[in-house]
Design a protein around this motif. Structure first.
Motif, mmCIF file in Angstrom:
data_model
loop_
_atom_site.group_PDB
_atom_site.id
_atom_site.type_symbol
_atom_site.label_atom_id
_atom_site.label_comp_id
_atom_site.label_asym_id
_atom_site.label_seq_id
_atom_site.Cartn_x
_atom_site.Cartn_y
_atom_site.Cartn_z
ATOM 1 N N THR A 1 4.098 3.486 -7.448
ATOM 2 C CA THR A 1 4.183 3.685 -6.392
ATOM 3 C C THR A 1 4.196 1.779 -5.241
ATOM 4 O O THR A 1 4.489 1.376 -4.200
ATOM 5 C CB THR A 1 4.889 4.124 -5.396
ATOM 6 N N VAL A 2 2.299 1.531 -5.482
ATOM 7 C CA VAL A 2 2.117 1.094 -5.096
ATOM 8 C C VAL A 2 2.994 -0.108 -4.315
ATOM 9 O O VAL A 2 2.396 -1.141 -3.676
ATOM 10 C CB VAL A 2 0.787 0.723 -5.299
ATOM 11 N N PRO A 3 3.206 -0.681 -5.457
ATOM 12 C CA PRO A 3 3.485 -2.354 -4.804
ATOM 13 C C PRO A 3 5.162 -2.115 -3.888
ATOM 14 O O PRO A 3 6.018 -3.504 -3.724
ATOM 15 C CB PRO A 3 4.838 -2.557 -5.951
ATOM 16 N N PRO B 1 1.423 4.038 8.722
ATOM 17 C CA PRO B 1 1.603 2.873 8.693
ATOM 18 C C PRO B 1 1.752 1.501 9.221
ATOM 19 O O PRO B 1 1.399 0.893 9.644
ATOM 20 C CB PRO B 1 3.287 2.378 8.281
ATOM 21 N N ILE C 1 1.905 -5.344 6.821
ATOM 22 C CA ILE C 1 1.848 -6.457 5.291
ATOM 23 C C ILE C 1 1.922 -7.267 5.934
ATOM 24 O O ILE C 1 2.446 -7.995 6.909
ATOM 25 C CB ILE C 1 3.297 -6.126 4.762
ATOM 26 N N ARG D 1 6.497 -1.460 -1.746
ATOM 27 C CA ARG D 1 6.535 -1.637 0.595
ATOM 28 C C ARG D 1 6.900 -2.800 0.280
ATOM 29 O O ARG D 1 7.351 -3.775 0.979
ATOM 30 C CB ARG D 1 4.907 -1.086 1.123
ATOM 31 N N TYR E 1 1.216 -1.032 0.075
ATOM 32 C CA TYR E 1 0.051 -0.445 0.071
ATOM 33 C C TYR E 1 0.904 1.019 -0.076
ATOM 34 O O TYR E 1 1.930 1.088 0.386
ATOM 35 C CB TYR E 1 -1.247 -0.145 0.972
ATOM 36 N N ILE E 2 0.621 2.872 -0.373
ATOM 37 C CA ILE E 2 0.843 3.633 -0.072
ATOM 38 C C ILE E 2 -0.352 4.488 0.743
ATOM 39 O O ILE E 2 -1.544 4.157 0.727
ATOM 40 C CB ILE E 2 0.599 4.482 -1.278
ATOM 41 N N ILE E 3 0.462 4.927 1.184
ATOM 42 C CA ILE E 3 -0.889 6.437 1.789
ATOM 43 C C ILE E 3 -0.361 7.429 1.126
ATOM 44 O O ILE E 3 0.383 8.623 1.549
ATOM 45 C CB ILE E 3 -0.251 6.492 3.516
ATOM 46 N N ILE F 1 4.818 12.364 -0.053
ATOM 47 C CA ILE F 1 3.701 12.489 -1.109
ATOM 48 C C ILE F 1 2.812 11.040 -1.871
ATOM 49 O O ILE F 1 2.058 11.119 -0.991
ATOM 50 C CB ILE F 1 4.963 12.214 -2.995
ATOM 51 N N ALA F 2 3.659 10.321 -1.369
ATOM 52 C CA ALA F 2 2.879 8.774 -0.797
ATOM 53 C C ALA F 2 3.434 7.815 -0.579
ATOM 54 O O ALA F 2 4.289 7.297 -0.931
ATOM 55 C CB ALA F 2 2.211 8.538 -2.362
ATOM 56 N N ASP F 3 3.333 7.924 0.852
ATOM 57 C CA ASP F 3 3.988 7.095 1.772
ATOM 58 C C ASP F 3 4.292 5.731 2.148
ATOM 59 O O ASP F 3 3.559 4.958 1.159
ATOM 60 C CB ASP F 3 3.581 7.675 3.258
ATOM 61 N N PRO F 4 5.227 5.395 1.420
ATOM 62 C CA PRO F 4 6.409 5.719 2.293
ATOM 63 C C PRO F 4 7.628 7.072 0.991
ATOM 64 O O PRO F 4 8.770 7.311 0.767
ATOM 65 C CB PRO F 4 7.366 4.812 1.910
ATOM 66 N N PHE F 5 6.384 6.824 0.313
ATOM 67 C CA PHE F 5 8.191 7.693 -1.100
ATOM 68 C C PHE F 5 7.679 9.660 -0.387
ATOM 69 O O PHE F 5 6.523 9.992 -0.881
ATOM 70 C CB PHE F 5 7.534 8.002 -2.495
ATOM 71 N N HIS G 1 9.106 -4.392 2.084
ATOM 72 C CA HIS G 1 8.776 -5.743 3.717
ATOM 73 C C HIS G 1 9.499 -6.828 3.239
ATOM 74 O O HIS G 1 9.666 -7.718 4.163
ATOM 75 C CB HIS G 1 7.431 -6.132 3.141
#
Lengths: 135, 383
Positions: free
Chosen positions: B144-146, A105, A110, B148, A66-68, B195-199, B152
């Motif tokens: 960006t979505v994949p 987060p 995950i 994390r 995911y992103i936030i 912008i788009a956590d973690p980015f 991980h």
């Protein structure tokens, strides 16, 4: 005011959205191999000699990534900023929002278990997901 | 007998336009200016060009704008990495005799939006049904979505993304054409606007206007040209594709199209990783060089973050990577692939702003339409 996007089904995706309207997460499955696939098609991708059936999925899965989103586009300011990928127990992966959780987060491990919750937008029910306790 | 791979096909012309904010130049004019500059660089004229390839506008729009009469056209649209594929397709066409001299153009008014068609949302498309309703529209909220999942699985985190930015900034600092040149640190990158956590903002590419073009022909024909001393040979190439929706990539922590395209490039070139002196990895966001280093096989699984943090891709490192500063610091018009190839050509010609000593072989990896397409090139200044 801009509105968030509401899906418009094609004849091939209509069964998915018809299921969503009844709060059912519908997936296609190869009758021969038992393999589930998503997004909807009118045949089994990669296999000309297989046929498919529509089946109701469990609606359960796990948070895969995911992103936030801290820069929502116009219309999305009041939507969940958690843009997530959920891996369903049946195998397929879907884009969704995780709802009803503070978007940090620390709350979003995950692998965490999630369950579908349909919510109305315009003419369709959209499949959002919520975190559920380990069971 | 001319072969597609192995060095018979050469880049004889290469040029970029001005980069940055170009509010007075339309998209087609950027293609045109880049094309003119590349043909001039080759020591040719537009009448010598008989093949045109581009991505974005239609190939015939570009050929007519330039005043070229084509007998071969290619408009393969595979996103920002289209140009790696177009070089590969041009090499095949020239080797087959379908064209003699191919011009490949790029131009994009990504920042100023001059002459750009308005984007119309399509809620009837697959993305419009299964991704965009959830707010995943823009590159920063899709591509960006994949990431994390990648981080991980490997016990990595945001610091590994920040290290990519810091390493590439070192190449951009001395480069006057680069957009972001301020020295930075991992802490600075992590502290930038989220912008788009973690980015954070610094982990996302710059947004610019600009163009670039390449001219390809046979080594045989290049013997008569003024550019004969600066030839860049196409040794190998590969391409592949996966899902048009980022949610549907086969494995979140590895892009299999990178593996397939790069493996074919190595196989067709007959080279191994140790033969590569210089690497360009299309970096719209900071996770891409991490995926590429691993999927291309330059490092093992989970080793990409450490490899970059230890400085191996920085100036003086064993594998100089993104030596123009990359999309993160140099330029990114929307389809950055052309600029990655341009930097490889400059390094192989010995004409780069921040020149790596003794570059003989460069590997260029492209990606397109988020994790949808991949194109790979192996280029060299000798056969």
């Amino acid at each position: 005011m801009p509105e968030p996007m509401t899906p418009v089904p094609t004849p091939q995706t209509q069964p998915f959205w018809d299921g969503a309207a009844r709060d059912k997460l519908m997936l296609q499955r190869s009758i021969q191999s038992g393999r589930y696939f998503f997004y909807p098609r009118g045949f089994v991708p990669g296999h000309v000699n297989e046929t498919y059936e529509w089946v109701e999925a469990s609606g359960h899965g796990r948070l895969a990534s995911y992103i936030i989103n801290r820069r929502p586009l116009p219309g999305y300011e009041n939507e969940s900023p958690i843009i997530a990928l959920v891996e369903l127990d049946e195998g397929p992966r879907m884009m969704t929002n995780i709802v009803d959780v503070e978007p940090i987060p620390e709350n979003l491990r995950i692998g965490a278990r999630v369950a579908v919750e349909f919510r109305r937008r315009g003419e369709v029910n959209l499949p959002f997901f919520k975190l559920v306790g380990e069971s | 007998m001319t072969s597609m791979h192995g060095g018979d096909i050469v880049v004889v012309g290469a040029a970029e336009t001005e980069l940055g904010a170009l509010p007075d130049v339309s998209v087609l004019e950027l293609h045109g200016r880049a094309g003119v500059a590349a043909v001039r660089d080759a020591g040719l004229d537009l009448g010598d060009v008989d093949g045109v390839a581009t991505a974005g506008p239609l190939a015939m729009e570009v050929s007519h704008y330039l005043g070229v009469t084509p007998r071969w056209l290619d408009g393969t649209m595979a996103g920002g990495g289209s140009f790696m594929m177009l070089v590969r397709h041009a090499a095949a066409a020239i080797a087959a005799g379908a064209a003699t001299t191919v011009l490949i153009t790029h131009g994009e008014s990504g920042r100023s939006r001059v002459g750009v068609p308005r984007w119309v949302p399509n809620p009837n498309s697959l993305g419009g049904q299964f991704e965009q309703p959830f707010g995943s529209f823009a590159p920063y909220s899709s591509f960006t979505v994949p990431a994390r999942a990648f981080l991980h699985e490997r016990g990595m985190g945001p610091r590994d993304l920040a290290e990519v930015v810091v390493a590439q900034r070192e190449w951009a600092i001395p480069n006057p054409k680069a957009s972001r040149r301020r020295p930075t640190t991992v802490e600075d990158v992590l502290a930038a606007e989220m912008i788009a956590d973690p980015f954070t903002k610094d982990m996302c590419c710059v947004v610019t206007d600009g163009g670039g073009a390449l001219v390809l022909t046979t080594q045989e024909r290049a013997r008569d040209l003024a550019s004969v001393d600066r030839l860049v040979h196409v040794l190998g190439s590969g391409e592949s594709a996966e899902a048009p929706l980022v949610s549907q990539m086969e494995e979140l922590g590895s892009f299999h199209a990178f593996r397939r395209a790069s493996a074919e490039a190595f196989a067709t070139a007959g080279l191994e990783h140790d033969d590569i002196d210089h690497l360009m990895c299309y970096d719209a966001f900071a996770h891409l060089p991490l995926y590429m280093l691993e999927d291309l096989g330059f490092v093992g699984r989970g080793e990409s973050g450490k490899f970059i943090a230890e400085g191996h891709t920085r100036p003086g490192g064993q594998l100089p990577m993104n030596t123009n500063g990359g999309g993160l610091s140099y330029t990114h018009t929307g389809m950055y692939g052309m600029f990655a190839i341009q930097e490889a050509v400059r390094q192989l010609r010995g004409e780069a702003t921040v020149q790596v000593p003794d570059v003989k072989v460069s590997f260029v990896q492209g990606v397109g339409m988020y994790f949808a397409t991949a194109g790979s090139l192996i280029l060299s200044n000798r056969v």
